[in-house]
Design a protein around this motif. Structure first.
Motif, short mmCIF file in Angstrom:
data_model
loop_
_atom_site.label_atom_id
_atom_site.label_comp_id
_atom_site.label_asym_id
_atom_site.label_seq_id
_atom_site.Cartn_x
_atom_site.Cartn_y
_atom_site.Cartn_z
N ALA A 47 0.30 -1.18 0.15
CA ALA A 47 0.19 0.22 0.12
C ALA A 47 0.94 1.62 0.36
O ALA A 47 0.47 1.95 -0.81
CB ALA A 47 -1.11 0.32 1.21
N GLN A 48 1.64 1.19 0.77
CA GLN A 48 3.25 2.10 0.80
C GLN A 48 3.46 2.99 -1.16
O GLN A 48 3.50 3.86 -1.10
CB GLN A 48 3.69 2.03 2.13
N GLU A 49 3.83 1.76 -1.08
CA GLU A 49 4.50 1.66 -2.37
C GLU A 49 3.91 2.22 -3.02
O GLU A 49 3.74 2.62 -4.01
CB GLU A 49 4.86 0.19 -3.07
N GLU A 50 2.11 1.71 -3.73
CA GLU A 50 1.90 2.25 -4.60
C GLU A 50 1.64 3.16 -4.36
O GLU A 50 1.10 4.77 -5.25
CB GLU A 50 -0.08 1.46 -4.26
N SER A 51 1.28 4.67 -3.04
CA SER A 51 1.49 5.66 -2.26
C SER A 51 2.10 6.49 -3.08
O SER A 51 2.32 7.12 -3.55
CB SER A 51 0.90 6.25 -0.95
N ALA A 52 3.57 5.80 -3.24
CA ALA A 52 4.77 6.66 -2.43
C ALA A 52 4.84 6.77 -4.33
O ALA A 52 5.55 7.33 -5.55
CB ALA A 52 6.19 5.98 -2.70
N LEU A 53 4.42 5.58 -5.86
CA LEU A 53 4.76 5.86 -7.42
C LEU A 53 3.31 6.50 -7.43
O LEU A 53 3.80 6.65 -8.62
CB LEU A 53 4.79 4.54 -7.61
N ASP A 54 2.85 6.60 -7.04
CA ASP A 54 1.43 7.98 -7.80
C ASP A 54 1.57 8.77 -8.17
O ASP A 54 3.07 9.32 -7.32
CB ASP A 54 0.10 7.90 -6.21
N GLY A 55 1.56 9.37 -9.35
CA GLY A 55 1.60 10.98 -10.13
C GLY A 55 2.77 10.29 -10.85
O GLY A 55 2.76 10.96 -12.14
N THR A 56 3.50 8.84 -10.74
CA THR A 56 4.88 9.31 -11.51
C THR A 56 4.24 7.88 -12.42
O THR A 56 3.15 7.48 -13.26
CB THR A 56 6.25 8.34 -11.07
N ARG A 57 4.98 7.78 -13.77
CA ARG A 57 4.97 6.56 -14.88
C ARG A 57 5.17 5.52 -14.42
O ARG A 57 4.74 4.35 -15.33
CB ARG A 57 6.04 6.75 -15.80
N PHE A 58 5.86 5.34 -13.25
CA PHE A 58 6.24 3.49 -12.99
C PHE A 58 5.00 3.01 -11.94
O PHE A 58 3.63 3.82 -11.38
CB PHE A 58 7.24 3.93 -11.23
N GLY A 59 5.06 2.32 -12.32
CA GLY A 59 4.02 0.50 -11.72
C GLY A 59 4.25 -0.64 -10.85
O GLY A 59 6.34 -0.56 -10.55
N ALA A 60 3.93 -1.89 -10.13
CA ALA A 60 4.04 -2.31 -9.45
C ALA A 60 4.88 -3.20 -10.29
O ALA A 60 5.94 -3.82 -9.52
CB ALA A 60 3.13 -3.20 -8.72
N GLY A 61 5.12 -2.91 -11.80
CA GLY A 61 5.52 -3.85 -12.89
C GLY A 61 7.47 -3.27 -12.79
O GLY A 61 8.10 -4.05 -13.54
N ASP A 62 7.20 -2.26 -11.96
CA ASP A 62 8.56 -1.41 -12.37
C ASP A 62 9.85 -1.73 -11.48
O ASP A 62 10.32 -1.29 -10.73
CB ASP A 62 8.13 -0.07 -13.02
N VAL A 63 8.93 -2.53 -10.10
CA VAL A 63 9.58 -2.87 -8.36
C VAL A 63 10.11 -4.01 -8.62
O VAL A 63 8.63 -4.90 -8.73
CB VAL A 63 8.90 -2.03 -7.89
N THR A 64 11.05 -3.91 -8.84
CA THR A 64 11.92 -5.42 -7.50
C THR A 64 12.60 -5.72 -6.75
O THR A 64 13.20 -4.89 -5.85
CB THR A 64 12.99 -5.68 -9.11
N ARG A 65 11.89 -6.07 -5.42
CA ARG A 65 12.37 -6.80 -4.85
C ARG A 65 12.70 -7.65 -3.85
O ARG A 65 12.82 -8.53 -4.96
CB ARG A 65 11.48 -7.39 -3.68
N LEU A 66 14.04 -7.61 -3.34
CA LEU A 66 15.15 -7.98 -3.29
C LEU A 66 15.73 -8.63 -1.96
O LEU A 66 15.99 -7.14 -0.62
CB LEU A 66 16.44 -8.05 -4.11
N GLN A 247 -3.57 8.59 1.82
CA GLN A 247 -4.25 8.56 0.63
C GLN A 247 -2.09 9.69 0.07
O GLN A 247 -2.23 10.64 1.07
CB GLN A 247 -5.11 9.64 -0.47
N PRO A 248 -1.99 9.75 -1.35
CA PRO A 248 -1.24 10.26 -1.35
C PRO A 248 -0.87 12.08 -1.30
O PRO A 248 -2.50 12.42 -1.74
CB PRO A 248 -0.74 10.14 -3.26
N MET A 249 0.19 12.72 -1.37
CA MET A 249 -0.29 14.09 -0.14
C MET A 249 -0.42 14.63 -1.90
O MET A 249 -1.48 15.55 -1.66
CB MET A 249 1.38 14.53 -0.27
N ARG A 250 -0.59 14.28 -2.56
CA ARG A 250 -0.57 15.13 -4.31
C ARG A 250 -2.46 15.06 -4.62
O ARG A 250 -3.15 15.84 -4.09
CB ARG A 250 -0.04 13.95 -5.60
N ALA A 251 -3.09 14.04 -3.42
CA ALA A 251 -4.61 13.71 -3.36
C ALA A 251 -5.00 14.15 -2.83
O ALA A 251 -6.03 14.78 -2.88
CB ALA A 251 -5.12 12.42 -3.47
N ALA A 252 -4.41 14.66 -2.31
CA ALA A 252 -4.97 15.02 -0.47
C ALA A 252 -4.94 16.75 -0.57
O ALA A 252 -6.01 17.50 -0.46
CB ALA A 252 -4.75 14.76 0.45
#
Length: 437
Positions: A47-66, A247-252
């Protein structure tokens, strides 16, 4: 200069740094970028990841967890030209140590995720081996050059635009008072209770308008800094028009009449949207409150101003020195391309992590305090057992020595701190049980 698209990887863990890295790389459309999240106790939930990526071109598919142990091998296979390390100082040093094992070696960029006045000693000490350190205002540029010189650190500094400060249109007619909660300020329970009382009074004074407390983590989630006393608990008894938002700060800010904060970077986001601000000065203006950056802005206001919703717009002269410089001044990507060219030509030597006092035991200690329970090595357990009493002695000596004198935390006239950190975060943070991601 380089030709073709550069491959860039941001390596991050905590919420504010993930948000910064995503927005920073989103500002460079000519690069092929990915984000790697290293597992630490601070790593963002889904959920935090989704909020952090909000408003950018990145989505879950652009993220790798290691896991940490897989990072060097992954980077070696992916062969990025540039790695942006987005994390607190100890995390940055740990990742740079892994990059020392990567061939071919990428250019290493570091930075901080928001307002960085005062410029703090630890910010330079932990990142001095990076190839480029990013700042986001002319004022920060001056402060960090001065600090690096005083610490005898050969630190190349690049000026970026704070990615959240890009002017954007928003719907007119917002009615919410949005409060940007922070973990670090105000620090004491009494002061946080006072803020809660002000927010409650603001809601009661205008029952037809909402007071929105914008939080960055839900119960069971971690964030960059420890929130020792949450507003959820302080405002358990509240009017119906006083609500919490995750919600993301941008949305608030899209529905905001104005923003209230002590010192959050959310003030810069609000200004970029044309949302007026109150920088709450009830607890004073000091480095300790992280709000000296707002001197000269015209944004300071007290509790009465918050309750009456007397929001302010910043002074034009303050803007150009603080996060709203001419975009043409932000030449950090030119610096990156130049560094990549030098590295490819063999003209840029690797800035490897030096052997520090304590040797292998210190390396194990630094790994353990970043990774917590993710580090199951015997050396980490031994280092923790040996290091805890030593750390306690160091902290006692610091307290006895104090934080006084020129360019210390007590020196409100300067923009730098050459003395150690004023507050100590908990040494180890536990990974929340049951949090996804």
């Amino acid at each position: 200069m380089t030709t073709g698209r550069l491959r860039v990887v941001a390596v991050a863990d905590a919420d504010s740094f993930v948000k910064w890295a995503a927005a920073l790389l989103d500002s460079v459309p000519q690069a092929d970028s990915r984000i790697v999240l290293v597992r630490t106790p601070l790593t963002v939930s889904a959920a935090q990841e989704e909020s952090a990526l909000d408003g950018t071109r990145f989505g879950a598919g652009d993220v790798t967890r290691l896991p940490h142990g897989a990072l060097a091998g992954w980077l070696t296979r992916e062969r990025p030209d540039v790695v942006v390390i987005a994390g607190r100082g100890p995390f940055a040093r740990l990742v740079m140590r892994e990059i020392d094992r990567v061939h071919p070696r990428p250019v290493v960029v570091t930075g901080l995720p928001g307002i960085s006045i005062p410029a703090q000693r630890g910010a330079v000490t932990y990142r001095r081996e990076s190839d480029l350190f990013l700042v986001h205002s002319h004022r920060e540029e001056r402060a960090f050059r001065d600090l690096a010189r005083r610490l005898d650190a050969d630190l190349r500094i690049g000026l970026a635009s704070l990615p959240f400060a890009a002017p954007r249109p928003r719907p007119a007619g917002g009615t919410d008072l949005v409060f940007a909660a922070q973990a670090l300020v105000p620090l004491t329970s009494a002061d946080r209770r006072e803020v809660a009382a002000v927010l409650r009074d603001a809601a009661l004074a205008h029952p037809d308008r909402r007071v929105v407390v914008k939080l960055r983590s839900r119960a069971g989630e971690n964030e960059t800094h420890v929130d020792r006393e949450s507003y959820e608990g302080l405002l358990a008894d509240r009017p119906a028009n006083l609500v919490f938002s995750y919600q993301p700060m941008r949305a608030a800010l899209a529905s905001a009449e104005g923003l209230v904060t002590v010192s959050s970077t959310a003030a810069v986001e609000a200004i970029a949207l044309g949302v007026p601000v109150i920088a709450l000065d009830t607890f004073g203006v000091s480095k300790e409150n992280l709000n000296t950056v707002f001197r000269g802005s015209g944004l300071f206001g007290d509790a009465a101003a918050v309750i009456a919703r007397r929001f302010r717009h910043p002074a034009p002269g303050w803007l150009t020195q603080n996060y709203f410089h001419d975009p043409a001044d932000a030449t950090w990507w030119d610096d990156v391309e130049d560094l990549v060219t030098q590295r490819r030509l063999g003209l840029l030597s690797a800035r490897e992590q030096p052997v520090r006092r304590g040797g292998a035991l210190r390396v194990a200690w630094e790994r353990r305090i970043v990774l917590g329970g993710e580090d199951r090595s015997l050396s980490g357990i031994v280092a923790l057992a040996v290091g805890m009493p030593l750390r306690a002695a160091i902290l006692v000596r610091r307290r006895l020595r104090g934080n006084r004198g020129a360019h210390s935390w007590a020196d409100a006239a300067s923009d730098i701190t050459v003395t150690p950190a004023l507050r100590q975060e908990p040494l180890l943070r536990r990974r929340p049980v049951g949090v996804d991601g």
